[in-house]
Design a protein around this motif. Structure first.
Motif, PDB file in Angstrom:
ATOM      1  N   SER A 163      -2.011   9.864 -10.121  1.00  0.00           N
ATOM      2  CA  SER A 163      -1.611   8.627 -10.659  1.00  0.00           C
ATOM      3  C   SER A 163      -0.136   8.490 -10.584  1.00  0.00           C
ATOM      4  O   SER A 163       0.708   8.864 -11.565  1.00  0.00           O
ATOM      5  CB  SER A 163      -2.082   8.508 -12.183  1.00  0.00           C
ATOM      6  OG  SER A 163      -1.661   7.329 -12.618  1.00  0.00           O
TER       7      SER A 163
ATOM      8  N   TYR B 112      -8.125  10.621  -4.873  1.00  0.00           N
ATOM      9  CA  TYR B 112      -8.091   9.434  -5.851  1.00  0.00           C
ATOM     10  C   TYR B 112      -6.796   8.805  -5.871  1.00  0.00           C
ATOM     11  O   TYR B 112      -6.100   9.958  -6.601  1.00  0.00           O
ATOM     12  CB  TYR B 112      -8.939   9.488  -7.093  1.00  0.00           C
ATOM     13  CG  TYR B 112      -8.779   8.151  -8.020  1.00  0.00           C
ATOM     14  CD1 TYR B 112      -9.545   7.193  -7.737  1.00  0.00           C
ATOM     15  CD2 TYR B 112      -7.978   8.300  -8.954  1.00  0.00           C
ATOM     16  CE1 TYR B 112      -9.233   6.216  -8.607  1.00  0.00           C
ATOM     17  CE2 TYR B 112      -7.553   7.515  -9.719  1.00  0.00           C
ATOM     18  CZ  TYR B 112      -8.383   6.154  -9.791  1.00  0.00           C
ATOM     19  OH  TYR B 112      -8.057   4.984 -10.576  1.00  0.00           O
ATOM     20  N   LEU B 113      -6.338   7.783  -5.609  1.00  0.00           N
ATOM     21  CA  LEU B 113      -5.054   7.509  -6.061  1.00  0.00           C
ATOM     22  C   LEU B 113      -4.996   6.279  -6.810  1.00  0.00           C
ATOM     23  O   LEU B 113      -5.360   5.248  -6.534  1.00  0.00           O
ATOM     24  CB  LEU B 113      -4.250   7.300  -4.636  1.00  0.00           C
ATOM     25  CG  LEU B 113      -2.819   7.087  -4.717  1.00  0.00           C
ATOM     26  CD1 LEU B 113      -2.164   8.368  -5.084  1.00  0.00           C
ATOM     27  CD2 LEU B 113      -2.094   6.594  -3.057  1.00  0.00           C
ATOM     28  N   GLY B 114      -4.657   6.399  -8.055  1.00  0.00           N
ATOM     29  CA  GLY B 114      -4.658   5.277  -8.957  1.00  0.00           C
ATOM     30  C   GLY B 114      -4.408   5.652 -10.622  1.00  0.00           C
ATOM     31  O   GLY B 114      -4.316   6.775 -10.573  1.00  0.00           O
ATOM     32  N   ASP B 115      -4.364   4.718 -11.404  1.00  0.00           N
ATOM     33  CA  ASP B 115      -4.286   4.898 -12.672  1.00  0.00           C
ATOM     34  C   ASP B 115      -5.291   5.897 -13.339  1.00  0.00           C
ATOM     35  O   ASP B 115      -6.664   5.582 -12.857  1.00  0.00           O
ATOM     36  CB  ASP B 115      -4.080   3.549 -13.515  1.00  0.00           C
ATOM     37  CG  ASP B 115      -3.628   3.961 -15.018  1.00  0.00           C
ATOM     38  OD1 ASP B 115      -2.469   4.272 -15.177  1.00  0.00           O
ATOM     39  OD2 ASP B 115      -4.509   3.877 -15.792  1.00  0.00           O
TER      40      ASP B 115
ATOM     41  N   GLN C  65     -10.878  11.114 -17.432  1.00  0.00           N
ATOM     42  CA  GLN C  65     -11.109  10.287 -16.090  1.00  0.00           C
ATOM     43  C   GLN C  65     -11.293  10.939 -14.846  1.00  0.00           C
ATOM     44  O   GLN C  65     -12.098  10.734 -14.049  1.00  0.00           O
ATOM     45  CB  GLN C  65      -9.776   9.297 -16.086  1.00  0.00           C
ATOM     46  CG  GLN C  65      -9.848   8.478 -15.042  1.00  0.00           C
ATOM     47  CD  GLN C  65     -11.091   7.233 -15.259  1.00  0.00           C
ATOM     48  OE1 GLN C  65     -11.546   7.133 -16.364  1.00  0.00           O
ATOM     49  NE2 GLN C  65     -11.263   6.633 -14.034  1.00  0.00           N
TER      50      GLN C  65
ATOM     51  N   LEU D  98       0.814  -1.331  -0.024  1.00  0.00           N
ATOM     52  CA  LEU D  98       0.076   0.023   0.180  1.00  0.00           C
ATOM     53  C   LEU D  98       0.881   1.053  -0.068  1.00  0.00           C
ATOM     54  O   LEU D  98       2.031   1.207   0.642  1.00  0.00           O
ATOM     55  CB  LEU D  98      -0.904   0.125   1.261  1.00  0.00           C
ATOM     56  CG  LEU D  98      -1.908  -1.217   1.286  1.00  0.00           C
ATOM     57  CD1 LEU D  98      -2.651  -1.159   2.581  1.00  0.00           C
ATOM     58  CD2 LEU D  98      -2.881  -1.197   0.177  1.00  0.00           C
ATOM     59  N   PRO D  99       0.486   2.261  -0.710  1.00  0.00           N
ATOM     60  CA  PRO D  99       1.360   3.515  -0.608  1.00  0.00           C
ATOM     61  C   PRO D  99       1.527   4.116   0.515  1.00  0.00           C
ATOM     62  O   PRO D  99       2.517   4.935   0.743  1.00  0.00           O
ATOM     63  CB  PRO D  99       0.512   4.427  -1.791  1.00  0.00           C
ATOM     64  CG  PRO D  99      -0.989   3.905  -1.582  1.00  0.00           C
ATOM     65  CD  PRO D  99      -0.779   2.564  -1.431  1.00  0.00           C
TER      66      PRO D  99
ATOM     67  N   ALA E 248      -7.089  13.958  -7.943  1.00  0.00           N
ATOM     68  CA  ALA E 248      -6.792  12.698  -8.457  1.00  0.00           C
ATOM     69  C   ALA E 248      -5.283  12.328  -8.878  1.00  0.00           C
ATOM     70  O   ALA E 248      -4.777  13.448  -9.695  1.00  0.00           O
ATOM     71  CB  ALA E 248      -7.664  12.501  -9.930  1.00  0.00           C
TER      72      ALA E 248
ATOM     73  N   THR F 277      -6.084  11.756 -18.719  1.00  0.00           N
ATOM     74  CA  THR F 277      -6.223  12.023 -17.390  1.00  0.00           C
ATOM     75  C   THR F 277      -7.203  12.960 -16.944  1.00  0.00           C
ATOM     76  O   THR F 277      -7.813  12.630 -15.962  1.00  0.00           O
ATOM     77  CB  THR F 277      -4.901  12.348 -16.864  1.00  0.00           C
ATOM     78  OG1 THR F 277      -4.503  13.573 -17.211  1.00  0.00           O
ATOM     79  CG2 THR F 277      -3.665  11.521 -17.133  1.00  0.00           C
TER      80      THR F 277
END
Length: 167
Positions: free
Chosen positions: A102, A70-73, A81, A42-43, A100, A78
């Motif tokens: 990434s 939000y943490l992710g791809d 999304q 986990l980050p 957000a 971008t």
């Protein structure tokens, strides 16, 4: 050692075998083990998550806006999304502020709803973004996020200030 002899553990009866062990007719011990794959790292650790949660709660409580991270791809587009993620806030999207990020793509977006944008102009989002970039370059993802939350919340002002300015 001659061919066909069993070396190692002496023969055991069924009562001495452990879970997942079986003695074959040949005298060979067969062992089955449950192997779980390594969990993804986990980050953030628990302490960092607590700090981030506190910053989110304080920002939302003091401003009356809904802050989210939000943490992710974020995919190829971008911005699109991030805007879709922001829209998922549903009825509170107008008051929503989404950061957000990434990390794998080294990209992030800040999206504000209509009411949030009235209180947090683009220039303030750009300043928060510059602050995040400086922290991220130093490998400080959590500090960058918390710093941006504070900057955006400071710009938005308190919900009390906003209710007074409308009168």
């Amino acid at each position: 050692m001659a061919t066909g002899e069993i070396a190692g553990r002496p023969a055991a009866d069924a009562g001495e075998l452990g879970i997942g062990e079986a003695m074959m007719a040949t005298g060979r011990l067969s062992v089955a083990r449950h192997v779980e794959p390594d969990r993804p790292r986990l980050p953030f650790g628990p302490g960092q998550l607590a700090r981030l949660d506190e910053a989110l709660a304080l920002s939302s409580r003091s401003t009356g806006l809904e802050f989210a991270i939000y943490l992710g791809d974020l995919g190829e587009d971008t911005r699109k999304q991030a805007e879709e993620l922001h829209a998922n806030l549903g009825p509170i999207a107008s008051d929503g502020v989404l950061i957000a990020v990434s990390p794998g793509q080294q990209k992030f977006e800040i999206v504000t709803g209509e009411e949030a944008h009235r209180r947090i102009p683009d220039r303030s989002c750009q300043l928060a973004a510059m602050s995040m970039v400086a922290s991220f370059k130093e490998g400080e993802l959590i500090d960058g996020l918390i710093g941006a939350l504070r900057m955006l919340a400071d710009t938005a002002g308190t919900s009390y200030q906003q209710s007074r300015s409308r009168h």
